[in-house]
Design a protein around this motif. Sequence first.
Motif, mmCIF file in Angstrom:
data_model
loop_
_atom_site.group_PDB
_atom_site.id
_atom_site.type_symbol
_atom_site.label_atom_id
_atom_site.label_comp_id
_atom_site.label_asym_id
_atom_site.label_seq_id
_atom_site.Cartn_x
_atom_site.Cartn_y
_atom_site.Cartn_z
ATOM 1 N N TYR A 148 0.837 -1.294 0.038
ATOM 2 C CA TYR A 148 0.035 -0.070 -0.042
ATOM 3 C C TYR A 148 0.834 1.406 0.004
ATOM 4 O O TYR A 148 2.051 1.229 0.374
ATOM 5 C CB TYR A 148 -0.895 0.167 1.172
ATOM 6 C CG TYR A 148 -0.031 0.525 2.336
ATOM 7 C CD1 TYR A 148 0.003 1.610 2.951
ATOM 8 C CD2 TYR A 148 0.418 -0.838 3.524
ATOM 9 C CE1 TYR A 148 0.690 1.998 4.112
ATOM 10 C CE2 TYR A 148 1.177 -0.498 4.539
ATOM 11 C CZ TYR A 148 1.092 0.906 4.935
ATOM 12 O OH TYR A 148 1.989 1.034 5.986
ATOM 13 N N ASP A 149 0.025 2.499 -0.348
ATOM 14 C CA ASP A 149 0.870 3.668 -0.510
ATOM 15 C C ASP A 149 -0.024 4.563 0.139
ATOM 16 O O ASP A 149 -1.350 4.478 -0.226
ATOM 17 C CB ASP A 149 1.543 4.259 -1.648
ATOM 18 C CG ASP A 149 2.113 5.329 -1.711
ATOM 19 O OD1 ASP A 149 3.105 5.706 -1.132
ATOM 20 O OD2 ASP A 149 1.421 6.501 -2.105
ATOM 21 N N SER A 150 0.229 5.511 1.142
ATOM 22 C CA SER A 150 -0.722 6.623 1.425
ATOM 23 C C SER A 150 0.214 8.215 1.368
ATOM 24 O O SER A 150 1.317 8.064 1.369
ATOM 25 C CB SER A 150 -1.063 6.714 2.774
ATOM 26 O OG SER A 150 -1.658 5.637 3.036
ATOM 27 N N SER A 151 -0.641 8.971 0.675
ATOM 28 C CA SER A 151 -0.074 10.352 0.449
ATOM 29 C C SER A 151 -0.927 11.450 0.603
ATOM 30 O O SER A 151 -2.294 11.268 0.347
ATOM 31 C CB SER A 151 0.698 10.254 -0.910
ATOM 32 O OG SER A 151 -0.310 10.191 -2.104
ATOM 33 N N ARG A 196 -4.900 10.134 -0.123
ATOM 34 C CA ARG A 196 -5.051 8.977 -1.127
ATOM 35 C C ARG A 196 -4.334 7.704 -0.714
ATOM 36 O O ARG A 196 -3.002 7.703 -0.405
ATOM 37 C CB ARG A 196 -4.414 9.495 -2.434
ATOM 38 C CG ARG A 196 -4.811 8.462 -3.616
ATOM 39 C CD ARG A 196 -4.085 9.103 -4.909
ATOM 40 N NE ARG A 196 -4.688 8.389 -6.303
ATOM 41 C CZ ARG A 196 -4.072 7.332 -6.844
ATOM 42 N NH1 ARG A 196 -2.823 6.977 -6.257
ATOM 43 N NH2 ARG A 196 -4.745 6.841 -7.820
ATOM 44 N N HIS A 197 -5.189 6.741 -0.468
ATOM 45 C CA HIS A 197 -4.581 5.263 -0.098
ATOM 46 C C HIS A 197 -4.744 4.297 -1.138
ATOM 47 O O HIS A 197 -5.822 4.016 -1.524
ATOM 48 C CB HIS A 197 -5.333 4.922 1.400
ATOM 49 C CG HIS A 197 -5.420 5.963 2.391
ATOM 50 N ND1 HIS A 197 -4.455 5.793 3.320
ATOM 51 C CD2 HIS A 197 -5.983 6.867 2.679
ATOM 52 C CE1 HIS A 197 -4.564 6.810 4.225
ATOM 53 N NE2 HIS A 197 -5.647 7.299 3.969
ATOM 54 N N THR A 198 -3.573 3.712 -1.712
ATOM 55 C CA THR A 198 -3.624 3.052 -2.618
ATOM 56 C C THR A 198 -2.979 1.716 -2.251
ATOM 57 O O THR A 198 -1.869 1.610 -1.741
ATOM 58 C CB THR A 198 -2.964 3.489 -4.090
ATOM 59 O OG1 THR A 198 -3.777 4.523 -4.373
ATOM 60 C CG2 THR A 198 -2.952 2.606 -4.998
ATOM 61 N N TRP A 199 -3.771 0.386 -2.735
ATOM 62 C CA TRP A 199 -3.327 -0.795 -2.491
ATOM 63 C C TRP A 199 -3.131 -1.764 -3.716
ATOM 64 O O TRP A 199 -3.862 -1.330 -4.530
ATOM 65 C CB TRP A 199 -4.443 -1.776 -1.550
ATOM 66 C CG TRP A 199 -4.482 -1.234 -0.250
ATOM 67 C CD1 TRP A 199 -3.984 -1.736 0.859
ATOM 68 C CD2 TRP A 199 -5.264 -0.404 0.428
ATOM 69 N NE1 TRP A 199 -4.307 -1.393 2.172
ATOM 70 C CE2 TRP A 199 -5.085 -0.175 1.704
ATOM 71 C CE3 TRP A 199 -6.050 0.699 -0.317
ATOM 72 C CZ2 TRP A 199 -5.604 0.819 2.556
ATOM 73 C CZ3 TRP A 199 -6.815 1.579 0.453
ATOM 74 C CH2 TRP A 199 -6.623 1.565 1.951
ATOM 75 N N LEU A 200 -1.993 -2.358 -3.707
ATOM 76 C CA LEU A 200 -1.685 -3.277 -4.846
ATOM 77 C C LEU A 200 -2.361 -4.714 -4.435
ATOM 78 O O LEU A 200 -2.028 -5.268 -3.384
ATOM 79 C CB LEU A 200 -0.027 -3.423 -5.149
ATOM 80 C CG LEU A 200 0.240 -4.416 -6.128
ATOM 81 C CD1 LEU A 200 -0.172 -4.067 -7.473
ATOM 82 C CD2 LEU A 200 1.737 -4.559 -5.955
ATOM 83 N N LEU A 201 -3.090 -5.144 -5.345
ATOM 84 C CA LEU A 201 -3.873 -6.286 -5.212
ATOM 85 C C LEU A 201 -3.073 -7.663 -5.832
ATOM 86 O O LEU A 201 -2.331 -7.333 -6.613
ATOM 87 C CB LEU A 201 -5.106 -6.382 -5.700
ATOM 88 C CG LEU A 201 -5.930 -5.305 -5.133
ATOM 89 C CD1 LEU A 201 -7.662 -5.436 -5.796
ATOM 90 C CD2 LEU A 201 -6.075 -5.112 -3.695
ATOM 91 N N ALA A 202 -3.414 -8.884 -5.264
ATOM 92 C CA ALA A 202 -2.671 -10.112 -5.778
ATOM 93 C C ALA A 202 -2.890 -10.345 -7.050
ATOM 94 O O ALA A 202 -1.994 -10.934 -7.929
ATOM 95 C CB ALA A 202 -3.006 -11.318 -5.081
ATOM 96 N N ASP A 203 -3.825 -9.768 -7.756
ATOM 97 C CA ASP A 203 -4.045 -9.798 -9.322
ATOM 98 C C ASP A 203 -3.243 -8.675 -10.175
ATOM 99 O O ASP A 203 -3.226 -8.849 -11.494
ATOM 100 C CB ASP A 203 -5.635 -10.221 -9.719
ATOM 101 C CG ASP A 203 -6.237 -8.717 -9.161
ATOM 102 O OD1 ASP A 203 -5.514 -7.904 -8.879
ATOM 103 O OD2 ASP A 203 -7.562 -8.727 -9.678
ATOM 104 N N GLY A 204 -2.427 -7.952 -9.413
ATOM 105 C CA GLY A 204 -1.787 -7.112 -10.288
ATOM 106 C C GLY A 204 -2.636 -5.623 -10.313
ATOM 107 O O GLY A 204 -1.854 -4.685 -10.808
ATOM 108 N N SER A 205 -3.895 -5.615 -9.985
ATOM 109 C CA SER A 205 -4.737 -4.425 -9.987
ATOM 110 C C SER A 205 -4.499 -3.450 -8.756
ATOM 111 O O SER A 205 -3.850 -3.808 -7.789
ATOM 112 C CB SER A 205 -6.180 -4.697 -10.350
ATOM 113 O OG SER A 205 -6.657 -5.263 -9.072
#
Length: 247
Positions: free
Chosen positions: A50-53, A69-78
């Motif tokens: 994840y990333d937060s900024s 903005r909180h962004t997660w990388l999921l196991a399927d690459g999305s």
Amino acid sequence: MSVPYETAAYEPPDSPESPEEHLARLLGRALNSFELPDETIGRLDCALAYDSSLHSAHHSAGLHRETYRHTWLLADGSWLTLWELVHNTAPGSEPQHEVYVDEEELRAATARLPLPPDAPDFELPVTVQLSPVLTPRRYIPDDSADHARRLLRRAENADRPGADTAELLATASAHQITQAFGRPSRAGRAGQSFSLYEHAFLLRDGREVSLWEVEHTATPDGRHMCEVYVSEDAARQAMERRAAQVS
């Protein structure tokens, strides 16, 4: 890339969190987290990083509003993003946290806040740099020296690791293979595929050494090709070059 910004409403954790811990903390402080779709929460169960900024802020006369903005990388690459609104416009001026699944909802919630229209406002460009998932490696105590030999043998790139690396990995006692996500930023020819794998080796003296394997079909005839590099940066640069050459 997170932006350093001091505010009493948002305090980052003292130590890195797992994606699950970060999500739990975000939902725990958001007053409207119960409104999030179950499907969204379910997708985040498979988050790898994840990333937060800080995205924007608005301050005036003791009142403030920030969006994160909180962004997660999921196991399927999305990717999946949640937007957090933090403000102190409620009675008592206590910080309030709200979370939304898209920018339209965020903008609507922001427009309802009693902030002067001429208050100082700034917006930052969104750049995502995912924090690594800090989990211990699960090494397999297998014939890891032979695995290293076979990996280096099938590498077709001219700048593949040489004899020194092969000699070092002859002392490997265990290994782990994990897939690294993310495609080249340059779009290649339709139908091309790229996969990146980290082969981590545990040596008998306790040191850890990694090789990075690129598997792709960015070849003139579309056949599969294997390349091996000593660093992730070198492997990703090679993916960029390959995508550019036949695009």
